[in-house]
Scaffold this motif. Structure first.
Motif, mmCIF file in Angstrom:
data_model
loop_
_atom_site.group_PDB
_atom_site.id
_atom_site.type_symbol
_atom_site.label_atom_id
_atom_site.label_comp_id
_atom_site.label_asym_id
_atom_site.label_seq_id
_atom_site.Cartn_x
_atom_site.Cartn_y
_atom_site.Cartn_z
ATOM 1 N N PRO A 33 0.828 -1.216 0.000
ATOM 2 C CA PRO A 33 0.000 0.000 0.000
ATOM 3 C C PRO A 33 0.862 1.266 0.000
ATOM 4 O O PRO A 33 1.935 1.299 0.600
ATOM 5 N N ASP A 34 0.418 2.294 -0.696
ATOM 6 C CA ASP A 34 1.110 3.587 -0.785
ATOM 7 C C ASP A 34 2.508 3.486 -1.393
ATOM 8 O O ASP A 34 3.405 4.250 -1.034
ATOM 9 N N SER A 35 2.711 2.528 -2.297
ATOM 10 C CA SER A 35 4.014 2.340 -2.922
ATOM 11 C C SER A 35 3.822 1.594 -4.239
ATOM 12 O O SER A 35 2.904 0.784 -4.352
ATOM 13 N N PRO A 36 4.703 1.824 -5.222
ATOM 14 C CA PRO A 36 4.583 1.074 -6.482
ATOM 15 C C PRO A 36 5.173 -0.335 -6.412
ATOM 16 O O PRO A 36 5.086 -1.085 -7.369
ATOM 17 N N GLN A 37 5.766 -0.732 -5.300
ATOM 18 C CA GLN A 37 6.427 -2.028 -5.234
ATOM 19 C C GLN A 37 5.465 -3.153 -4.841
ATOM 20 O O GLN A 37 4.426 -2.928 -4.238
ATOM 21 N N THR A 38 5.856 -4.382 -5.185
ATOM 22 C CA THR A 38 5.121 -5.587 -4.817
ATOM 23 C C THR A 38 6.035 -6.453 -3.972
ATOM 24 O O THR A 38 7.186 -6.699 -4.346
ATOM 25 N N ASN A 39 5.538 -6.909 -2.822
ATOM 26 C CA ASN A 39 6.333 -7.696 -1.891
ATOM 27 C C ASN A 39 5.939 -9.166 -1.963
ATOM 28 O O ASN A 39 4.791 -9.502 -2.232
ATOM 29 N N ARG A 40 6.919 -10.049 -1.695
ATOM 30 C CA ARG A 40 6.704 -11.494 -1.612
ATOM 31 C C ARG A 40 7.320 -11.987 -0.310
ATOM 32 O O ARG A 40 8.281 -11.418 0.175
ATOM 33 N N THR A 41 6.775 -13.071 0.210
ATOM 34 C CA THR A 41 7.300 -13.611 1.459
ATOM 35 C C THR A 41 7.205 -15.123 1.478
ATOM 36 O O THR A 41 6.358 -15.705 0.799
ATOM 37 N N SER A 64 9.210 -17.310 14.579
ATOM 38 C CA SER A 64 9.082 -17.429 13.126
ATOM 39 C C SER A 64 10.310 -16.871 12.425
ATOM 40 O O SER A 64 10.991 -15.981 12.932
ATOM 41 N N TYR A 65 10.566 -17.445 11.266
ATOM 42 C CA TYR A 65 11.560 -16.931 10.333
ATOM 43 C C TYR A 65 10.788 -16.499 9.094
ATOM 44 O O TYR A 65 9.963 -17.263 8.568
ATOM 45 N N THR A 66 11.047 -15.292 8.619
ATOM 46 C CA THR A 66 10.377 -14.765 7.435
ATOM 47 C C THR A 66 11.406 -14.186 6.487
ATOM 48 O O THR A 66 12.292 -13.434 6.908
ATOM 49 N N ARG A 67 11.293 -14.500 5.221
ATOM 50 C CA ARG A 67 12.093 -13.869 4.170
ATOM 51 C C ARG A 67 11.126 -12.995 3.393
ATOM 52 O O ARG A 67 10.048 -13.451 2.980
ATOM 53 N N VAL A 68 11.480 -11.725 3.207
ATOM 54 C CA VAL A 68 10.651 -10.784 2.459
ATOM 55 C C VAL A 68 11.470 -10.266 1.279
ATOM 56 O O VAL A 68 12.634 -9.881 1.442
ATOM 57 N N GLU A 69 10.872 -10.254 0.108
ATOM 58 C CA GLU A 69 11.505 -9.760 -1.110
ATOM 59 C C GLU A 69 10.568 -8.776 -1.779
ATOM 60 O O GLU A 69 9.356 -8.832 -1.580
ATOM 61 N N THR A 70 11.150 -7.891 -2.581
ATOM 62 C CA THR A 70 10.335 -6.962 -3.363
ATOM 63 C C THR A 70 10.895 -6.865 -4.774
ATOM 64 O O THR A 70 11.986 -7.375 -5.059
ATOM 65 N N ASP A 71 10.177 -6.188 -5.659
ATOM 66 C CA ASP A 71 10.546 -6.144 -7.073
ATOM 67 C C ASP A 71 11.396 -4.933 -7.452
ATOM 68 O O ASP A 71 11.453 -4.562 -8.613
ATOM 69 N N THR A 72 12.093 -4.313 -6.507
ATOM 70 C CA THR A 72 12.966 -3.175 -6.813
ATOM 71 C C THR A 72 14.384 -3.654 -7.088
ATOM 72 O O THR A 72 14.751 -4.777 -6.731
ATOM 73 N N ASP A 167 4.282 -4.577 4.118
ATOM 74 C CA ASP A 167 3.080 -5.401 4.107
ATOM 75 C C ASP A 167 3.130 -6.503 3.069
ATOM 76 O O ASP A 167 3.659 -6.316 1.974
ATOM 77 N N MET A 168 2.534 -7.629 3.430
ATOM 78 C CA MET A 168 2.237 -8.723 2.526
ATOM 79 C C MET A 168 0.739 -8.977 2.684
ATOM 80 O O MET A 168 0.310 -9.606 3.662
ATOM 81 N N PRO A 169 -0.085 -8.456 1.758
ATOM 82 C CA PRO A 169 -1.540 -8.501 1.939
ATOM 83 C C PRO A 169 -2.172 -9.888 1.875
ATOM 84 O O PRO A 169 -3.297 -10.067 2.326
ATOM 85 N N PHE A 170 -1.482 -10.870 1.324
ATOM 86 C CA PHE A 170 -2.072 -12.209 1.209
ATOM 87 C C PHE A 170 -0.995 -13.243 1.521
ATOM 88 O O PHE A 170 -0.025 -13.382 0.777
ATOM 89 N N VAL A 171 -1.162 -13.948 2.642
ATOM 90 C CA VAL A 171 -0.217 -14.983 3.059
ATOM 91 C C VAL A 171 -0.995 -16.249 3.380
ATOM 92 O O VAL A 171 -2.039 -16.197 4.047
ATOM 93 N N ILE A 172 -0.492 -17.380 2.913
ATOM 94 C CA ILE A 172 -1.084 -18.677 3.250
ATOM 95 C C ILE A 172 -0.067 -19.449 4.085
ATOM 96 O O ILE A 172 1.103 -19.548 3.715
ATOM 97 N N ASN A 173 -0.528 -19.961 5.223
ATOM 98 C CA ASN A 173 0.271 -20.848 6.068
ATOM 99 C C ASN A 173 -0.392 -22.221 6.043
ATOM 100 O O ASN A 173 -1.613 -22.312 6.175
ATOM 101 N N VAL A 174 0.406 -23.254 5.907
ATOM 102 C CA VAL A 174 -0.097 -24.628 5.934
ATOM 103 C C VAL A 174 0.848 -25.448 6.796
ATOM 104 O O VAL A 174 2.063 -25.300 6.710
ATOM 105 N N GLY A 175 0.268 -26.293 7.657
ATOM 106 C CA GLY A 175 1.131 -27.123 8.489
ATOM 107 C C GLY A 175 0.334 -28.047 9.379
ATOM 108 O O GLY A 175 -0.850 -28.321 9.134
ATOM 109 N N LEU A 176 1.003 -28.506 10.435
ATOM 110 C CA LEU A 176 0.411 -29.479 11.357
ATOM 111 C C LEU A 176 0.428 -28.974 12.779
ATOM 112 O O LEU A 176 1.399 -28.335 13.209
#
Length: 178
Positions: A33-41, A64-72, A167-176
């Motif tokens: 939000p409020d930026s031209p970039q797209t983030n992935r995690t 938790s461990y999180t890796r965040v990347e963007t398209d810049t 921000d990452m507006p859509f995240v899916i977690n799957v596990g046990l």
């Protein structure tokens, strides 16, 4: 600083009872939000302690461990290590599975870079926040399949001058849950 945080996380794993384990993998992303970039995690979460106030309210503690990347081109990724509290609210008790709402808030985090694309944090300290819907589906007698859909956010809660949230507006977690 990083070594101290890792030592704390490792000691938490070794000194906790295995009575309330949940292991999840995550992936997602979307426009910042409020930026031209797209983030992935992507990442991994481990809840090691659960407190049950009732069958409708659970509090989990985890790491938790999180890796965040963007398209810049520059400042295009960081790693985050977080400790989090998570509140689960269940609408009713079901025998085959349980949908629920969850909130992770104020999870202290170390972020490896204080910039992601055009987003700036004042230093390497941030909080992890995550909110969404999930379901626990009875899979085997001692394990439940867990599926979560959420929004994930890192910021320093205005404790420091630069606080452009990531921000990452859509995240899916799957596990046990075992």
């Amino acid at each position: 600083m990083v070594l101290r945080l890792l030592a704390i996380i490792i000691s938490i794993f070794f000194f906790q009872q295995a009575a309330a384990n949940e292991l999840l993998i995550s992936a997602g992303g979307g426009p910042q939000p409020d930026s031209p970039q797209t983030n992935r995690t992507y990442g991994i979460d481990y809840s090691f302690k659960k407190f049950e106030k009732s069958h409708r309210q659970h509090i989990h503690l985890g790491v938790s461990y999180t890796r965040v990347e963007t398209d810049t081109q520059e400042n295009n990724s960081f790693h985050a290590v977080s400790i989090y509290p998570q509140l689960n609210l269940y609408p009713r008790k079901q025998s085959w599975g349980q949908p629920y709402f969850f909130v992770r808030a104020l999870g202290p985090s170390y972020i490896s870079s204080n910039q992601l694309g055009d987003r700036h944090q004042d230093n390497h300290f941030a909080f992890q926040a995550q909110v969404g819907y999930a379901a626990r589906i009875n899979w085997q007698s001692s394990e439940d399949l867990v599926v979560m859909v959420s929004w994930k956010h890192f910021s320093n809660a205005n404790l420091f001058s630069d606080n452009e949230g990531i921000d990452m507006p859509f995240v899916i977690n799957v596990g046990l849950n075992f």
